[in-house]
Each structure stands twice: as structure tokens, then as C-alpha cells.
Design a protein around this motif. Structure first.
Motif, PDB file in Angstrom:
ATOM      1  N   LEU A 268     -32.821  88.219 -15.016  1.00  0.00           N
ATOM      2  CA  LEU A 268     -32.604  89.220 -13.972  1.00  0.00           C
ATOM      3  C   LEU A 268     -31.396  88.796 -13.153  1.00  0.00           C
ATOM      4  CD1 LEU A 268     -36.299  89.731 -12.748  1.00  0.00           C
ATOM      5  CD2 LEU A 268     -35.088  90.875 -14.633  1.00  0.00           C
ATOM      6  N   ILE A 269     -30.399  89.669 -13.063  1.00  0.00           N
ATOM      7  CA  ILE A 269     -29.141  89.345 -12.381  1.00  0.00           C
ATOM      8  C   ILE A 269     -28.985  90.271 -11.177  1.00  0.00           C
ATOM      9  CG2 ILE A 269     -26.650  89.094 -12.645  1.00  0.00           C
ATOM     10  CD1 ILE A 269     -27.106  89.013 -15.682  1.00  0.00           C
ATOM     11  N   GLY A 270     -28.686  89.693 -10.041  1.00  0.00           N
ATOM     12  CA  GLY A 270     -28.515  90.508  -8.842  1.00  0.00           C
ATOM     13  C   GLY A 270     -27.414  89.969  -7.959  1.00  0.00           C
ATOM     14  N   THR A 271     -27.012  90.769  -6.975  1.00  0.00           N
ATOM     15  CA  THR A 271     -26.049  90.352  -5.958  1.00  0.00           C
ATOM     16  C   THR A 271     -26.541  90.832  -4.611  1.00  0.00           C
ATOM     17  OG1 THR A 271     -24.688  92.360  -6.063  1.00  0.00           O
ATOM     18  CG2 THR A 271     -24.135  90.591  -7.593  1.00  0.00           C
TER      19      THR A 271
ATOM     20  N   GLN B 132     -38.430  88.848  -6.506  1.00  0.00           N
ATOM     21  CA  GLN B 132     -39.801  89.357  -6.435  1.00  0.00           C
ATOM     22  C   GLN B 132     -40.240  89.924  -7.785  1.00  0.00           C
ATOM     23  OE1 GLN B 132     -40.027  92.131  -3.178  1.00  0.00           O
ATOM     24  NE2 GLN B 132     -39.391  90.619  -1.653  1.00  0.00           N
ATOM     25  N   ALA B 133     -39.321  90.604  -8.453  1.00  0.00           N
ATOM     26  CA  ALA B 133     -39.647  91.138  -9.780  1.00  0.00           C
ATOM     27  C   ALA B 133     -39.911  89.999 -10.761  1.00  0.00           C
ATOM     28  CB  ALA B 133     -38.514  92.020 -10.283  1.00  0.00           C
TER      29      ALA B 133
ATOM     30  N   GLY C 279     -34.888 104.417  -6.330  1.00  0.00           N
ATOM     31  CA  GLY C 279     -35.392 103.622  -7.444  1.00  0.00           C
ATOM     32  C   GLY C 279     -34.906 102.204  -7.499  1.00  0.00           C
ATOM     33  N   ILE C 280     -34.491 101.662  -6.372  1.00  0.00           N
ATOM     34  CA  ILE C 280     -34.067 100.262  -6.338  1.00  0.00           C
ATOM     35  C   ILE C 280     -35.246  99.467  -5.797  1.00  0.00           C
ATOM     36  CG2 ILE C 280     -32.299  98.636  -5.548  1.00  0.00           C
ATOM     37  CD1 ILE C 280     -30.459 100.978  -5.083  1.00  0.00           C
TER      38      ILE C 280
ATOM     39  N   VAL D  24     -37.365  97.211 -11.493  1.00  0.00           N
ATOM     40  CA  VAL D  24     -36.805  96.066 -12.200  1.00  0.00           C
ATOM     41  C   VAL D  24     -37.802  95.545 -13.232  1.00  0.00           C
ATOM     42  CG1 VAL D  24     -35.938  93.712 -11.945  1.00  0.00           C
ATOM     43  CG2 VAL D  24     -35.325  95.439 -10.250  1.00  0.00           C
ATOM     44  N   VAL D  25     -39.076  95.504 -12.867  1.00  0.00           N
ATOM     45  CA  VAL D  25     -40.105  95.054 -13.808  1.00  0.00           C
ATOM     46  C   VAL D  25     -40.156  95.960 -15.034  1.00  0.00           C
ATOM     47  CG1 VAL D  25     -42.598  94.795 -14.145  1.00  0.00           C
ATOM     48  CG2 VAL D  25     -41.510  93.887 -12.068  1.00  0.00           C
TER      49      VAL D  25
END
Length: 523
Positions: A429-432, A441-442, A509-510, A515-516
Motif C-alpha cells: 500500500l503506497i500513500g502520500t 489503517q487499511a 471514496g477515499i 483501500v482494503v
């Protein structure tokens, strides 16, 4: 007036008639000679030439700033003049004025035409320069009434003289500008193969072959060489005396002139622990900016509207920052405002990237999370657009340490958490920015179901790309194609709305749930 331009504009100073030594420093004369070599002129607009179609500071010695959209050059000139005044205010002493661009090697001139005068940024930066009283700033305005579409009568008839007088400038109209100082006009005459060139040559009675510089012109400019050497020797003696008497100031001034930052400057940046109270990254950035202002002599800047969110300095425009950055390598200017305002600033920011000028842009907010103010101030497409711009590093930190790391320049991306114990994870899982919290959390939810999950913070894509292949592989193993960011994306592809931030993330939807679901579809 000694030149061929129509109006000379100069900001308030009682010494505006003082004798100028345009090329009084030897190295500037040497730079000029580069331009008048026949072989250099003949390669005009050719690959690898020192004479490209538009001057570029990274291509040609003697060119301080890169050209850009109309009006950017004026803003750069204001930045250069501001940098000089800043240095003079900090380092000049009653008994030794070590910074004085009337006698040193930098003189802030700019040449403008009617097109520049039509741009709004011209008025904005000149208004600011007039307010600041930048007295060592001179413009030559060639009011020839010509634009690409024809005579300026069709669209531009304002009284430019009166406008600049209202901005606090001293304006002089050179009525015989077309007839004076032929030598200067001939020297800067740009050789072209068009019919207008032949007509100009005939009108002037110009006998020389193309690309040939007459001996009398060479001798005219060469006479400044001994004068320049004497002036430089005089300044060096003055600086030597200054260095003995004011050692602390000299250390800071040398840092600005050379670009060598003080040893350990990065240690001034704050550090944070899991026990540190949570805060918005714009407030964390404020702490970093204040720390850098104390540890880096050439660090300066300002903000528009967001004083309490960045650093309490006076406002200045982004285009001026380019001039400051290009004045001396040790100047590190920053500019802070709302992220959506980069729509106005894009030309200046592109010039920063093109000129390789080290300007720091601090922008907030960066998403629909702004909330109730609605879609107008919520940046949607801006992150992607600047990630696509060459020579720009786009940082989107998630917490205090990532914010400090952005100023320190870390590795761009790293593993936040991983339960695969050195094995291949089921999904990455990649985020900024704020997305890291959702990704983390996901990840926890997926781990509850027995999945191995790696969460990666991708603070700066461009900086991550510069790391070694081994490091990049350690963070994003190539054999793990199940990635929520690349394989699947959870984000926004429309404008935002007016509502509390939490409601907006849910409606768009964010969410952790989204994400899961995306991760499961890839495993």
C-alpha cells in the motif's frame, strides 16, 4: 541619456545620474567578448550553441537569468535588486560599505518592450519594488509601438510613463532615442537573415560583413579593462579591511556568496517522536522554516495570506524569488501561499525549474480535505501537474519527521510498516501525505485477515527515482505487482465539494474500506 531606448525607469534614488561603469569588472568584459566572437554568433540557435534563441543562464556565461513568459524578466530584476538591498542592510557598516552594486560587479538593468508592459505581473512586481524603494534598479523601455499583431494602437494605449510614476519610479523620456549612440546600437544589433536586416544595414550605412565586430567597437569596450581592474582591486582591499574588523559578518556573507552552508545546518531542524502531538504539516513546516532561518544565513522568503501557517516575514512574489536565488548561490528563498495559487504562479515556477534556481515553494492545503470552503480552493490536479514538470521535486509529507526530511532531503520513499518478516508481502500500500494514515489503517485491517502487507510512504517520487537500484528494490520489490497506487488507485478525479473533510473523503471514496477492497482485488 546615453542609450537608444525610449524611457529609462529607475526607482527612487538621489544618485540616478551617477556615472556608470557598465562593464567595469574584467570578468564581465570577458563574458561580453564571448558574445562578439564570430563563431559564437554564427551558431545562433544551433544545437549546443552559446547563443540559443532565448538566453539561458545555464547555457551561456554572463547570462544571469533565463528568459520566460513576458514579465518574468522584470520580476527577476526586482529579485536581484532586492537581494542586493538585503545584503547591504545586513552587512554594510558606517565605515565600510562592502555591498554596493553601483561599484561592484552586479548592476540591475533590464530591457523591456510593449509586450512586457501589457502583463499584469509587471505592475505587481514594480509596485512592490517602488514600495521597497529599490534604488539600484534601472529599466530601458523600448516603446516602438509594435506587437506581434501590429501597431500597439489596436490594444495598448495607456500612458506607461504615468503608471510608473505612480508606482514610485523616476521616469525620463529619451526623445531622440533612435539617433543616439550608434556604437551601442550596432553592438547589440542581432544578426538575422531577414529582409529587415538588410534594410537596417543600408539605413545605418553599416559597411561590415555579417558577424564581424569592427575594431573601433572592440577598442571602445576594451578601454574599460584597466578601469575594471582598478575597481576590483579597490573592492578587494575594502573587503580585506572589512574581514579583519567584522569576522562574524564575513562568515555569513561568504556563505551566501559561495553557497557553502554552515556545517551541521540540518541539525537545527526539529525531530519528532510518536509521543509528539499531532499537527498539520503546514504548522510543522513553520517550525522547520523558523529553524532554518536561524541556521542558514542566506535563507529568506515570505508568504501571502498564510503568515501564521509558515513564517512571519513580509510577502513577496514567486517570480521575485527567482531573482534572489540567481543573485548568489547561498541565497535560498522560499515562497508560501495557497496551493491553488500555483495556477497564477506556474510561469515563475517553471522558470525556477528551467533555470535550476533553488527556490522552495511551500503550498497548503493540498487536497479536498480543506473541507467547507468548497472546490474553488481545493487543489485536485496540481500535484500531478508539478510531478510532471522537469526539475521539480514535489514533496508531500505526512508528519513532522517527513516534513523535516523534506527540508533535509531524505530518500523520497521508505517502508512505514511491514509484517512479511523479510519475505515477499502479499500487497504493498503506497500513500502520500494524509493518505498514509488511511493506508496504515487499511494495512492493519488486512493483517487481521492474515495478509502480509507493506505500507510505503512515497513522500517525493522524483527523489526516490534518484536512489540506487538496490534501495528502490528494498522498498518496492519488482516481483510484488499487487500495489494499491500503481496496480489500483484510490483518489480523486473530479473537483471537490463543500463539506467537512471527513464527509468529503467518505463521499469521494477515499477510505480505509476502499483501500482494503482495492488490495483484495489484487491479491
Amino acid at each position: 541619456m546615453r542609450t537608444w531606448m525610449h524611457v529609462a525607469i529607475r526607482f527612487a534614488s538621489p544618485r540616478w545620474l551617477r556615472q556608470r561603469q557598465d562593464y567595469s569588472i574584467k570578468r564581465n568584459l570577458e563574458r561580453l567578448e564571448l558574445f562578439i566572437r564570430r563563431e559564437v554568433l554564427k551558431s545562433f540557435r544551433q544545437w549546443g550553441s552559446k547563443t540559443p534563441g532565448h538566453p539561458e543562464n545555464f547555457e551561456t556565461p554572463g547570462v544571469e537569468v533565463t528568459t520566460g513568459p513576458l514579465g518574468q524578466g522584470i520580476a527577476n530584476a526586482v529579485g536581484l535588486a532586492l537581494a542586493e538591498k538585503h545584503l547591504a542592510a545586513r552587512f554594510n557598516k558606517p565605515d565600510n560599505e562592502i555591498v554596493d552594486h553601483y561599484t561592484s560587479d552586479v548592476v540591475v538593468f533590464w530591457i523591456i518592450g510593449d509586450g512586457c508592459q501589457m502583463e499584469g505581473i509587471t505592475n505587481e512586481v514594480c509596485s512592490l519594488a517602488g514600495h521597497w524603494g529599490l534604488g539600484k534598479l534601472i529599466a530601458f523601455y523600448d516603446d516602438n509601438h509594435i506587437s506581434i499583431d501590429g501597431d500597439t494602437e489596436i490594444a495598448f494605449t495607456e500612458n506607461v510613463d504615468k503608471r510608473f510614476e505612480a508606482l514610485g519610479c523616476h521616469v525620463i523620456w529619451v526623445k531622440n532615442g533612435n539617433n543616439g549612440h550608434d556604437e551601442i546600437r550596432k553592438l547589440i544589433q542581432c544578426p538575422r537573415s531577414e529582409k529587415e536586416v538588410e534594410a537596417t544595414r543600408n539605413n545605418l550605412g553599416w559597411p561590415c560583413e555579417p558577424f564581424q565586430v569592427p575594431e573601433d567597437v572592440k577598442s571602445h569596450w576594451s578601454r574599460h579593462t584597466p578601469e575594471g581592474a582598478a575597481l576590483e582591486a579597490d573592492w578587494n582591499a575594502k573587503f580585506a579591511a572589512y574581514e579583519k574588523k567584522y569576522p562574524e559578518e564575513v562568515e555569513k556573507l561568504k556563505s551566501i556568496i559561495s553557497g557553502n552552508l554552515p556545517a551541521g545546518w540540518e541539525k537545527a531542524l526539529p525531530t519528532y517522536t510518536p509521543e509528539s502531538p499531532g499537527d498539520a504539516t503546514r504548522n510543522l513546516s513553520q517550525q522547520c522554516l523558523n529553524a532554518l532561518a536561524k541556521s542558514v544565513p542566506g535563507f529568506l522568503g515570505g508568504v501571502l495570506t498564510l503568515h501564521s501557517k509558515t513564517l512571519h516575514l513580509k510577502e513577496e512574489t514567486s517570480a521575485i524569488c527567482n531573482g534572489i536565488a540567481l543573485h548568489s548561490p547561498g541565497f535560498i528563498p522560499y515562497c508560501a501561499t495557497f496551493f491553488v495559487f500555483t495556477d497564477y504562479m506556474r510561469a515563475a515556477m517553471r522558470i525556477s525549474a528551467l533555470s535550476e534556481a533553488g527556490v522552495i515553494y511551500v503550498m497548503t492545503p493540498d487536497s479536498i480535505g480543506l473541507g467547507e470552503d468548497g472546490p474553488t480552493p481545493q487543489p485536485i490536479e496540481h500535484l500531478s501537474s508539478f510531478r510532471a514538470m522537469p526539475n521539480i521535486m514535489m514533496f508531500r509529507p505526512a508528519d513532522g519527521n517527513e516534513t523535516a526530511g523534506a527540508y533535509r532531503i531524505a530518500r523520497g520513499g521508505y517502508t512505514v510498516s511491514d509484517n512479511s518478516n523479510g519475505n515477499k508481502p502479499d500487497v504493498i500500500l503506497i500513500g502520500t501525505g494524509l493518505g498514509i494514515e488511511i493506508a496504515a489503517q487499511a494495512g492493519e485491517e488486512l493483517r487481521k485477515e492474515g495478509k502480509t502487507v507493506r505500507v510505503v510512504s512515497f513522500v517525493c517520487w522524483e527523489l526516490f527515482d534518484e536512489q540506487t537500484d538496490a534501495y528502490k528494490e528494498s522498498v518496492l520489490p519488482s516481483d510484488v505487482t499487487a500495489r494499491v497506487r500503481k496496480g489500483k488507485s484510490v483518489g480523486v478525479d473530479s473537483f471537490g465539494a463543500s463539506a467537512p473533510a471527513g464527509k468529503l473523503y467518505k463521499e469521494f471514496g477515499i477510505t480505509v474500506e476502499a483501500v482494503v477492497v482495492a488490495a483484495k482485488s489484487l491479491i
